[in-house]
Design a protein around this motif. Sequence first.
Motif, PDB file in Angstrom:
ATOM      1  N   GLY A 204     -11.095 -76.595  -1.906  1.00 28.49           N
ATOM      2  CA  GLY A 204     -10.075 -75.634  -2.296  1.00 28.49           C
ATOM      3  C   GLY A 204      -8.664 -76.024  -1.927  1.00 28.49           C
ATOM      4  N   ASN A 205      -8.475 -77.202  -1.307  1.00 28.02           N
ATOM      5  CA  ASN A 205      -7.134 -77.666  -0.965  1.00 28.02           C
ATOM      6  C   ASN A 205      -6.475 -78.186  -2.238  1.00 28.02           C
ATOM      7  OD1 ASN A 205      -4.824 -79.012  -0.116  1.00 28.02           O
ATOM      8  ND2 ASN A 205      -5.774 -79.807   1.741  1.00 28.02           N
ATOM      9  N   ALA A 206      -5.567 -77.380  -2.786  1.00 32.90           N
ATOM     10  CA  ALA A 206      -4.941 -77.699  -4.074  1.00 32.90           C
ATOM     11  C   ALA A 206      -3.552 -78.294  -3.905  1.00 32.90           C
ATOM     12  CB  ALA A 206      -4.884 -76.455  -4.942  1.00 32.90           C
ATOM     13  N   THR A 207      -3.287 -78.927  -2.769  1.00 33.53           N
ATOM     14  CA  THR A 207      -2.004 -79.586  -2.567  1.00 33.53           C
ATOM     15  C   THR A 207      -1.691 -80.505  -3.743  1.00 33.53           C
ATOM     16  OG1 THR A 207      -2.233 -79.529  -0.168  1.00 33.53           O
ATOM     17  CG2 THR A 207      -0.736 -81.172  -1.079  1.00 33.53           C
ATOM     18  N   GLY A 208      -0.484 -80.400  -4.262  1.00 36.33           N
ATOM     19  CA  GLY A 208      -0.070 -81.209  -5.393  1.00 36.33           C
ATOM     20  C   GLY A 208      -0.182 -80.506  -6.727  1.00 36.33           C
TER      21      GLY A 208
ATOM     22  N   ASP B 204       2.391 -78.255 -14.751  1.00 38.68           N
ATOM     23  CA  ASP B 204       3.177 -77.192 -15.385  1.00 38.68           C
ATOM     24  C   ASP B 204       2.298 -76.055 -15.894  1.00 38.68           C
ATOM     25  OD1 ASP B 204       5.788 -78.735 -15.389  1.00 38.68           O
ATOM     26  OD2 ASP B 204       4.497 -80.090 -16.525  1.00 38.68           O
ATOM     27  N   PHE B 205       1.040 -76.384 -16.204  1.00 29.64           N
ATOM     28  CA  PHE B 205       0.090 -75.404 -16.705  1.00 29.64           C
ATOM     29  C   PHE B 205      -1.252 -75.642 -16.029  1.00 29.64           C
ATOM     30  CE2 PHE B 205       3.141 -76.392 -20.026  1.00 29.64           C
ATOM     31  CZ  PHE B 205       3.581 -75.141 -20.439  1.00 29.64           C
ATOM     32  N   THR B 206      -1.999 -74.565 -15.802  1.00 31.14           N
ATOM     33  CA  THR B 206      -3.323 -74.700 -15.209  1.00 31.14           C
ATOM     34  C   THR B 206      -4.230 -73.589 -15.713  1.00 31.14           C
ATOM     35  OG1 THR B 206      -4.517 -75.140 -13.149  1.00 31.14           O
ATOM     36  CG2 THR B 206      -2.879 -73.368 -13.106  1.00 31.14           C
ATOM     37  N   THR B 207      -5.440 -73.535 -15.143  1.00 27.34           N
ATOM     38  CA  THR B 207      -6.454 -72.602 -15.628  1.00 27.34           C
ATOM     39  C   THR B 207      -6.895 -71.645 -14.538  1.00 27.34           C
ATOM     40  OG1 THR B 207      -8.284 -74.057 -15.019  1.00 27.34           O
ATOM     41  CG2 THR B 207      -7.313 -74.376 -17.213  1.00 27.34           C
ATOM     42  N   ARG B 208      -7.481 -70.547 -14.976  1.00 27.50           N
ATOM     43  CA  ARG B 208      -7.992 -69.562 -14.035  1.00 27.50           C
ATOM     44  C   ARG B 208      -9.101 -70.155 -13.180  1.00 27.50           C
ATOM     45  NH1 ARG B 208      -5.709 -66.037 -11.732  1.00 27.50           N
ATOM     46  NH2 ARG B 208      -4.798 -65.393 -13.739  1.00 27.50           N
ATOM     47  N   ARG B 209      -9.960 -70.997 -13.778  1.00 30.42           N
ATOM     48  CA  ARG B 209     -11.075 -71.542 -12.990  1.00 30.42           C
ATOM     49  C   ARG B 209     -10.581 -72.429 -11.866  1.00 30.42           C
ATOM     50  NH1 ARG B 209     -13.347 -76.788 -15.466  1.00 30.42           N
ATOM     51  NH2 ARG B 209     -12.077 -77.167 -17.313  1.00 30.42           N
ATOM     52  N   LEU B 210      -9.463 -73.136 -12.063  1.00 28.29           N
ATOM     53  CA  LEU B 210      -8.898 -73.906 -10.957  1.00 28.29           C
ATOM     54  C   LEU B 210      -8.299 -72.977  -9.908  1.00 28.29           C
ATOM     55  CD1 LEU B 210      -6.707 -77.122 -11.197  1.00 28.29           C
ATOM     56  CD2 LEU B 210      -6.263 -75.351  -9.516  1.00 28.29           C
ATOM     57  N   VAL B 211      -7.498 -72.039 -10.350  1.00 26.44           N
ATOM     58  CA  VAL B 211      -6.800 -71.154  -9.409  1.00 26.44           C
ATOM     59  C   VAL B 211      -7.783 -70.356  -8.567  1.00 26.44           C
ATOM     60  CG1 VAL B 211      -5.262 -69.152  -9.257  1.00 26.44           C
ATOM     61  CG2 VAL B 211      -4.703 -71.045 -10.797  1.00 26.44           C
ATOM     62  N   ASP B 212      -8.895 -69.939  -9.164  1.00 24.31           N
ATOM     63  CA  ASP B 212      -9.879 -69.147  -8.416  1.00 24.31           C
ATOM     64  C   ASP B 212     -10.566 -69.949  -7.323  1.00 24.31           C
ATOM     65  OD1 ASP B 212      -9.311 -66.900  -9.881  1.00 24.31           O
ATOM     66  OD2 ASP B 212     -11.071 -67.030 -11.185  1.00 24.31           O
ATOM     67  N   LYS B 213     -10.472 -71.285  -7.376  1.00 25.18           N
ATOM     68  CA  LYS B 213     -11.095 -72.139  -6.357  1.00 25.18           C
ATOM     69  C   LYS B 213     -10.144 -72.498  -5.221  1.00 25.18           C
ATOM     70  CE  LYS B 213     -14.155 -74.317  -9.783  1.00 25.18           C
ATOM     71  NZ  LYS B 213     -14.485 -75.584 -10.483  1.00 25.18           N
ATOM     72  N   ILE B 214      -8.894 -72.072  -5.305  1.00 18.41           N
ATOM     73  CA  ILE B 214      -7.904 -72.475  -4.307  1.00 18.41           C
ATOM     74  C   ILE B 214      -8.148 -71.779  -2.972  1.00 18.41           C
ATOM     75  CG2 ILE B 214      -5.455 -72.428  -3.683  1.00 18.41           C
ATOM     76  CD1 ILE B 214      -4.776 -72.665  -6.619  1.00 18.41           C
TER      77      ILE B 214
ATOM     78  N   VAL C 120       1.732 -72.541  -7.700  1.00 20.37           N
ATOM     79  CA  VAL C 120       0.729 -72.349  -8.748  1.00 20.37           C
ATOM     80  C   VAL C 120       1.447 -72.283 -10.092  1.00 20.37           C
ATOM     81  CG1 VAL C 120      -1.087 -70.847  -9.657  1.00 20.37           C
ATOM     82  CG2 VAL C 120      -0.809 -71.141  -7.170  1.00 20.37           C
ATOM     83  N   PRO C 121       1.138 -73.187 -11.014  1.00 27.87           N
ATOM     84  CA  PRO C 121       1.810 -73.212 -12.318  1.00 27.87           C
ATOM     85  C   PRO C 121       1.388 -72.041 -13.196  1.00 27.87           C
ATOM     86  CG  PRO C 121       0.689 -75.298 -11.836  1.00 27.87           C
ATOM     87  CD  PRO C 121       0.185 -74.283 -10.868  1.00 27.87           C
ATOM     88  N   ALA C 122       1.975 -71.974 -14.387  1.00 25.02           N
ATOM     89  CA  ALA C 122       1.568 -70.988 -15.386  1.00 25.02           C
ATOM     90  C   ALA C 122       0.057 -71.098 -15.585  1.00 25.02           C
ATOM     91  CB  ALA C 122       2.297 -71.244 -16.704  1.00 25.02           C
ATOM     92  N   THR C 123      -0.639 -69.979 -15.431  1.00 27.78           N
ATOM     93  CA  THR C 123      -2.096 -69.980 -15.387  1.00 27.78           C
ATOM     94  C   THR C 123      -2.687 -69.293 -16.614  1.00 27.78           C
ATOM     95  OG1 THR C 123      -2.018 -69.923 -12.964  1.00 27.78           O
ATOM     96  CG2 THR C 123      -4.105 -69.322 -14.005  1.00 27.78           C
ATOM     97  N   TYR C 124      -3.654 -69.965 -17.255  1.00 31.05           N
ATOM     98  CA  TYR C 124      -4.286 -69.434 -18.462  1.00 31.05           C
ATOM     99  C   TYR C 124      -5.792 -69.308 -18.261  1.00 31.05           C
ATOM    100  CZ  TYR C 124       0.178 -69.811 -20.717  1.00 31.05           C
ATOM    101  OH  TYR C 124       1.506 -69.623 -21.030  1.00 31.05           O
ATOM    102  N   GLU C 125      -6.375 -68.392 -19.005  1.00 28.89           N
ATOM    103  CA  GLU C 125      -7.788 -68.092 -18.815  1.00 28.89           C
ATOM    104  C   GLU C 125      -8.693 -69.234 -19.241  1.00 28.89           C
ATOM    105  OE1 GLU C 125      -8.896 -65.432 -17.162  1.00 28.89           O
ATOM    106  OE2 GLU C 125      -6.761 -65.037 -16.844  1.00 28.89           O
TER     107      GLU C 125
END
Length: 412
Positions: free
Chosen positions: A298-302, A307-317, A337-342
């Motif tokens: 869950g270490n999402a450093t970097g 610029d864009f990411t997904t909900r599945r990534l963000v939920d693992k942070i 956390v970049p702009a997040t899409y489902e």
Amino acid sequence: MLPRMIRVRQTFPRPRVDDIPRAVAATLGEAALRIKRGDTVAVGAGSRGIANIDTIVGATVRYLLDVGARPFVFPAMGSHGGGTAEGQLSVLAHYGITEASMGCPLRATMEVTQVGEALGLPVWLDRYASEADWIGLVNRIKPHTDFKGTIESGLFKMMTIGLGKWHGAVQYHRANVNHGYETVITNVGREMLEKSRIGFGLGIVENGYDETAQIEAFTAADLEAGERRLLKSAREWMARLPFSPIDVLIVEQIGKNISGSGMDTNVIGRPTNPFEPFPADPKSLWIVALDITEESYGNATGLGNADFTTRRLVDKIDMKATLINSITACAPWGARVPATYETDREAIETALSCIGLTPPERARVIRIKNTLMLGELEVSEAFAAEVDKRHDLTTLGIGALEFDASGRLRPR
């Protein structure tokens, strides 16, 4: 409408070590180490995703046992693993480094002792390492993700950040803001070599296929010159993206086991450090990060470099671990956390909608698994003419970006 993609294979220089245990034993034997029978040796292993690291550290331990020494392995890492001894042992276990696999004890602490002074600052050393007769360091030598110099990421950095643990990591990263990375790493490393009992450094260089290309052992006396020499090889063999500029770079996964910055900034051309100049090459208008590796815990450093990411990534942070790592490095933007899409599809289509007047089907898009795996990748048909001119690229096929019913990008 999405662009059609050309799957290509890149050709990089491919020196590699076929028999890693034999190579480790041979180079340690040739180094004329001063380690004697009965000596305790603290073997430092870091938190990077180094190819064959369990085999390399294990072979180092076996060599030491064979000469009658008493080795133990310790985590030579700063704030990683959540900045706790238990977390750092867990990181090593994920890389296959355990007491059972190594055949020796593992000892972890966040306690440090002062062994010297550099740039007016105390130089810190892991307490267990300081109590050993000798210290051996095992690390990959490669271009750093934050700065350019003649010494970057490798054994000197491990002597600075790794041996200093969280206490040292915080201090040295702050010093980097004032003095610059190379100055801090070089001065602290030299003081560590002079004031502590560094028995050897085992430098590893990888090729562009994430394979072990070279292993070389150095005594304290020749470690600095040896690291500078191996860095030149690491630069020469490093994998790169084939084209620039890029409208949209799709990165399927980021992770601490891929790069200390989640995505290797040498590959994406975006630095995480604003304090020093860094070449913006290649130039990517937008970067889309889709997922994070399990090995990152869950270490999402970097992630802030996307610029864009997904909900599945963000939920693992794990934001606590991410912030500890990013703030320790004085790089808070790395945790943004970049702009997040489902879905993957939404994130990619949104990035394509922001490239200006170029129609999405004619966009310059590159898709990679991660910044370590660049041997095979996809480039959009906008690069077709450039692909034809490159002798180091082989076309494997042409097809669409495909998504499943949930909007997730299908594997290549």
